[in-house]
Design an enzyme around this catalytic site. Structure first.
Site, mmCIF file in Angstrom:
data_model
loop_
_atom_site.group_PDB
_atom_site.id
_atom_site.type_symbol
_atom_site.label_atom_id
_atom_site.label_comp_id
_atom_site.label_asym_id
_atom_site.label_seq_id
_atom_site.Cartn_x
_atom_site.Cartn_y
_atom_site.Cartn_z
ATOM 1 N N SER A 80 -11.264 3.675 14.018
ATOM 2 C CA SER A 80 -10.945 4.725 13.046
ATOM 3 C C SER A 80 -10.213 5.872 13.724
ATOM 4 O O SER A 80 -10.551 6.245 14.856
ATOM 5 C CB SER A 80 -12.261 5.225 12.433
ATOM 6 O OG SER A 80 -11.999 6.240 11.498
ATOM 7 N N CYS B 242 -22.745 10.691 7.755
ATOM 8 C CA CYS B 242 -22.394 9.900 6.584
ATOM 9 C C CYS B 242 -23.504 9.950 5.546
ATOM 10 O O CYS B 242 -23.289 9.656 4.381
ATOM 11 C CB CYS B 242 -22.159 8.456 6.981
ATOM 12 S SG CYS B 242 -21.163 8.323 8.443
ATOM 13 N N HIS C 262 -9.964 9.215 12.757
ATOM 14 C CA HIS C 262 -10.483 10.589 12.759
ATOM 15 C C HIS C 262 -11.586 10.830 13.771
ATOM 16 O O HIS C 262 -11.989 11.972 13.990
ATOM 17 C CB HIS C 262 -10.890 11.029 11.345
ATOM 18 C CG HIS C 262 -12.146 10.436 10.809
ATOM 19 N ND1 HIS C 262 -13.328 11.132 10.790
ATOM 20 C CD2 HIS C 262 -12.407 9.238 10.248
ATOM 21 C CE1 HIS C 262 -14.265 10.373 10.238
ATOM 22 N NE2 HIS C 262 -13.728 9.220 9.899
ATOM 23 N N THR D 49 1.915 0.375 0.396
ATOM 24 C CA THR D 49 2.903 0.949 1.316
ATOM 25 C C THR D 49 2.177 1.592 2.494
ATOM 26 O O THR D 49 1.243 2.379 2.304
ATOM 27 C CB THR D 49 3.756 2.002 0.573
ATOM 28 O OG1 THR D 49 4.363 1.352 -0.535
ATOM 29 C CG2 THR D 49 4.820 2.593 1.482
HETATM 30 N N1 PMP Z 1 -18.647 2.853 11.793
HETATM 31 C C1 PMP Z 1 -19.182 3.807 12.566
HETATM 32 C C2 PMP Z 1 -20.006 3.423 13.758
HETATM 33 C C3 PMP Z 1 -18.980 5.159 12.259
HETATM 34 O O1 PMP Z 1 -19.513 6.115 13.033
HETATM 35 C C4 PMP Z 1 -18.180 5.485 11.116
HETATM 36 C C5 PMP Z 1 -17.952 6.925 10.724
HETATM 37 N N2 PMP Z 1 -19.121 7.688 10.594
HETATM 38 C C6 PMP Z 1 -17.643 4.438 10.352
HETATM 39 C C7 PMP Z 1 -17.898 3.137 10.721
HETATM 40 C C8 PMP Z 1 -16.805 4.718 9.137
HETATM 41 O O2 PMP Z 1 -15.533 5.176 9.529
HETATM 42 P P1 PMP Z 1 -14.527 5.880 8.514
HETATM 43 O O3 PMP Z 1 -15.035 7.278 8.339
HETATM 44 O O4 PMP Z 1 -13.201 5.813 9.224
HETATM 45 O O5 PMP Z 1 -14.530 5.094 7.265
#
Ligand code: PMP
Length: 384
Positions: free
Chosen positions: A206, A329, A208, A244
């Site tokens: 990812s 999350c 970010h 796209t």
């Molecule tokens: N997997 C792990 C281990 C993560 O730490 C995260 C983000 N908290 C994700 C997946 C999800 O990534 P994204 O925010 O790019 O969807």
């Protein structure tokens, strides 16, 4: 550093975009704005920016285009969903067993829950009584009826590193038809890794989490692996991910990878020093260190006894110090992962996750330790 600067210790949740990276995005938005599928020059120039970023990611994973594809996604949530549902749909008609762990990110955990609802046999490997997931336990969970094993490299809540390379190697040797997927979000550009060492058929990363913008991620998909796409449409990216391509985000991601890959070892050593310093400082004032010594140095899970995580989080926030109460999350929802890692029950409400970047300094940690210490005295009076 001035005292009024914010001390950001939540880099496992997301990171600040580097200047060169945001400049790359602006350049792609304003100057190379063609659709990469267009046949004219502006389209071809946009396609070149995508090719540049693919090259950076492939080089960071130690792969070549002969070995597989890089597919860009909106982030690791989409990458993990694409890998898990894509394998299950293509290869799970007859082989109905899928394996994962009980410490995965929700984007993996919930995808497996859905497979279970659809009739798959889901095997979830838990840490043992010492809080360890062994290569043996992952290997033992797989049998000839298994089409997929998905396990993360570094845990987002405490930095625990799973023995993916060894487990996947044993699995591929004994069950070559079982596909191996690794969520490398908390490992990519942080800890030394390569596709070869991981033995992963699919890897998700990812942007970010590595100082690129939110909304961009990538997957490595080994040659020969056929993934049924989550979305259908214009057939971009070999039909695996129609839509796209977001060239500015892709180019920015590639820039971040190029910059970070140049000094991965240096940053790793810095994170290790900061992590050790934090362990020493915080245990000195009575905080409990939860992350094991072999965890990723970028993440440090602690407990501040008798003070609720959120109480401490907001107390620190008032002092411009930003931490997490566990996994960002879950926003308020408590995670089952610490209990899975055998964190004693008395600490489960008091966990704080600190996560570092190349910008974190010892003086940031001094300020943190001072604030936690004041918090322990003041907040204990009003606790619970
Ligand atoms: N997997 C792990 C281990 C993560 O730490 C995260 C983000 N908290 C994700 C997946 C999800 O990534 P994204 O925010 O790019 O969807």
């Amino acid at each position: 550093m001035s005292d009024n600067r914010c001390i950001y210790l939540d880099n496992a949740a997301t990171t600040k975009v580097m200047d060169e990276v945001s400049e790359a995005a602006v350049y792609a938005m304003t100057e190379v704005y063609g659709n990469p599928s267009s046949l004219h020059r502006l389209g071809i120039d946009a396609e070149r920016l995508i090719a540049y970023s693919k090259k950076q990611i492939m080089s960071a994973l130690g792969v070549t285009s002969e070995q597989g594809e890089i597919i860009f996604t909106s982030g690791a949530t989409e990458g993990n969903n694409t890998a898990i549902f894509g394998i299950a749909e293509t290869y799970g008609k007859r082989r109905k067993r899928v394996v994962t762990t009980t410490v995965e990110h929700p984007s993996v955990e919930k995808a497996f829950n859905r497979l279970e609802e659809k009739g798959f046999e889901v095997v979830r490997v838990s840490p043992d009584e010492n809080g360890e997931i062994t290569a043996e336990s992952l290997f033992e969970a797989v049998n000839e009826n298994t089409c997929l094993i998905s396990a993360m490299l570094a845990n987002n809540e405490n930095g625990y590193i799973l023995p993916i390379g060894e487990a996947f190697q044993r699995i591929k040797k004994r069950y070559p038809d079982c596909f191996t997927h690794c969520d490398c979000v908390q490992g990519f550009e942080k800890i030394p890794l390569s596709q070869k060492k991981l033995n992963a058929d699919i890897i998700t990363v990812s942007g970010h989490k590595i100082h690129a913008p939110k909304g961009i991620g990538a997957m490595f998909i080994k040659k020969g692996v056929r993934l049924s796409p989550l979305m259908v449409g214009g057939g971009q990216q070999k039909g695996i991910r129609s839509g796209t391509e977001p060239v500015p985000m892709i180019y920015a991601f590639g820039k971040a990878v190029e910059i970070l890959n140049a000094n991965l070892a240096e940053r790793y050593n810095h994170a290790t020093e900061i992590n050790n310093y934090t362990r020493e400082k915080l245990s000195g004032i009575g905080a409990v260190i939860l992350s094991g010594v072999s965890a990723s140095p970028y993440v440090l899970s602690i407990a501040v006894p008798n003070i609720k995580s959120e109480t401490m989080l907001h107390f620190l926030e008032e002092k411009n110090i930003f931490v997490s109460s566990g996994s960002a999350c879950s926003k308020g929802k408590t995670s089952d992962v610490p209990a899975e890692f055998r964190v004693p029950e008395k600490y489960l409400d008091s966990i704080i996750r600190l996560s570092f970047s190349y910008e974190t300094s010892e003086s940031d940690i001094d300020t943190l330790a001072e604030a936690v210490s004041i918090g322990m005295k003041n907040l204990a009076k009003i606790r619970k």
